[in-house]
Design a protein around this motif. Structure first.
Motif, PDB file in Angstrom:
ATOM      1  N   PRO A   1       0.917  -1.095  -0.176  1.00  0.00           N
ATOM      2  CA  PRO A   1      -0.049   0.065  -0.002  1.00  0.00           C
ATOM      3  C   PRO A   1       0.741   1.268  -0.129  1.00  0.00           C
ATOM      4  O   PRO A   1       0.283   2.255  -0.146  1.00  0.00           O
ATOM      5  N   GLY A   2       2.012   0.978   0.421  1.00  0.00           N
ATOM      6  CA  GLY A   2       3.000   2.321   0.334  1.00  0.00           C
ATOM      7  C   GLY A   2       3.463   2.797  -0.879  1.00  0.00           C
ATOM      8  O   GLY A   2       3.174   3.843  -1.325  1.00  0.00           O
ATOM      9  N   CYS A   3       3.832   1.992  -1.763  1.00  0.00           N
ATOM     10  CA  CYS A   3       4.518   2.028  -2.970  1.00  0.00           C
ATOM     11  C   CYS A   3       3.739   1.802  -4.291  1.00  0.00           C
ATOM     12  O   CYS A   3       4.152   1.960  -5.549  1.00  0.00           O
ATOM     13  N   CYS A  14       8.941  -3.836  -3.514  1.00  0.00           N
ATOM     14  CA  CYS A  14       8.803  -2.940  -2.946  1.00  0.00           C
ATOM     15  C   CYS A  14       9.848  -2.059  -2.542  1.00  0.00           C
ATOM     16  O   CYS A  14      10.955  -2.608  -2.294  1.00  0.00           O
ATOM     17  N   THR A  15       9.666  -0.713  -2.757  1.00  0.00           N
ATOM     18  CA  THR A  15      10.738   0.109  -2.873  1.00  0.00           C
ATOM     19  C   THR A  15      10.862   0.967  -1.534  1.00  0.00           C
ATOM     20  O   THR A  15      11.581   1.833  -1.397  1.00  0.00           O
ATOM     21  N   CYS A  16       9.767   0.920  -0.725  1.00  0.00           N
ATOM     22  CA  CYS A  16       9.815   1.597   0.516  1.00  0.00           C
ATOM     23  C   CYS A  16      10.929   1.391   1.266  1.00  0.00           C
ATOM     24  O   CYS A  16      11.596   2.597   1.710  1.00  0.00           O
ATOM     25  N   LYS A  17      11.307   0.362   1.653  1.00  0.00           N
ATOM     26  CA  LYS A  17      12.622  -0.070   2.542  1.00  0.00           C
ATOM     27  C   LYS A  17      13.757   0.410   1.887  1.00  0.00           C
ATOM     28  O   LYS A  17      14.756   1.066   2.621  1.00  0.00           O
TER      29      LYS A  17
HETATM   30 ZN   LIG Z   1       6.399  -0.529  -0.738  1.00  0.00          ZN
END
Ligand SMILES: [Zn+2]
Length: 120
Positions: free
Chosen positions: A21-23, A30-33
């Motif tokens: 849901p973040g990116c 996932c690129t959030c981390k």
């Molecule tokens: Zn993410």
């Protein structure tokens, strides 16, 4: 940031499986981390005002920017333009003539660098 899956941001796609849901990328991509891991390897960016050994001239010195030579030179140009002053970029340090600490701090923080005032 911990987002509970019950918070309403849960997104499923039949093609790619669970989505972040973040990116909005598949969880495996996932690129959030990664985005959170980027900040300066050398610690916070330091902005200081120096006049020692410069014939009494005051300069604003920016140290610790986690940028390569090209990006640093570009940022140096931006900073000098914003301050309306000349300056130099060398050895990973940006120097701008005059005291522009507050302006530079605001600018760096807007650009996503966690800049702090150092020294006088
Ligand atoms: Zn993410």
């Amino acid at each position: 940031m911990k987002n509970s899956l019950s918070a309403g941001g849960l997104v499923y796609s039949t093609d790619t499986g669970r989505m972040c849901p973040g990116c909005r990328q598949p969880v495996v991509a996932c690129t959030c981390k990664q985005a959170q891991a980027v900040p300066s390897p050398g610690g916070p960016v330091r902005v200081s005002r120096e006049s020692k050994g410069r014939g009494g001239k005051t300069v604003t010195v920016i140290k610790g920017l986690p940028l390569d030579v090209v990006a640093l030179a570009q940022l140096g140009k931006q900073v000098k333009a914003a301050c309306g002053s000349g300056g130099t970029v060398k050895d990973g340090v940006i120097e701008v003539q005059g005291d522009h600490c507050e302006l530079v701090l605001q600018m760096l923080n807007k650009l996503g660098h966690a800049a702090k005032r150092a020294g006088g």
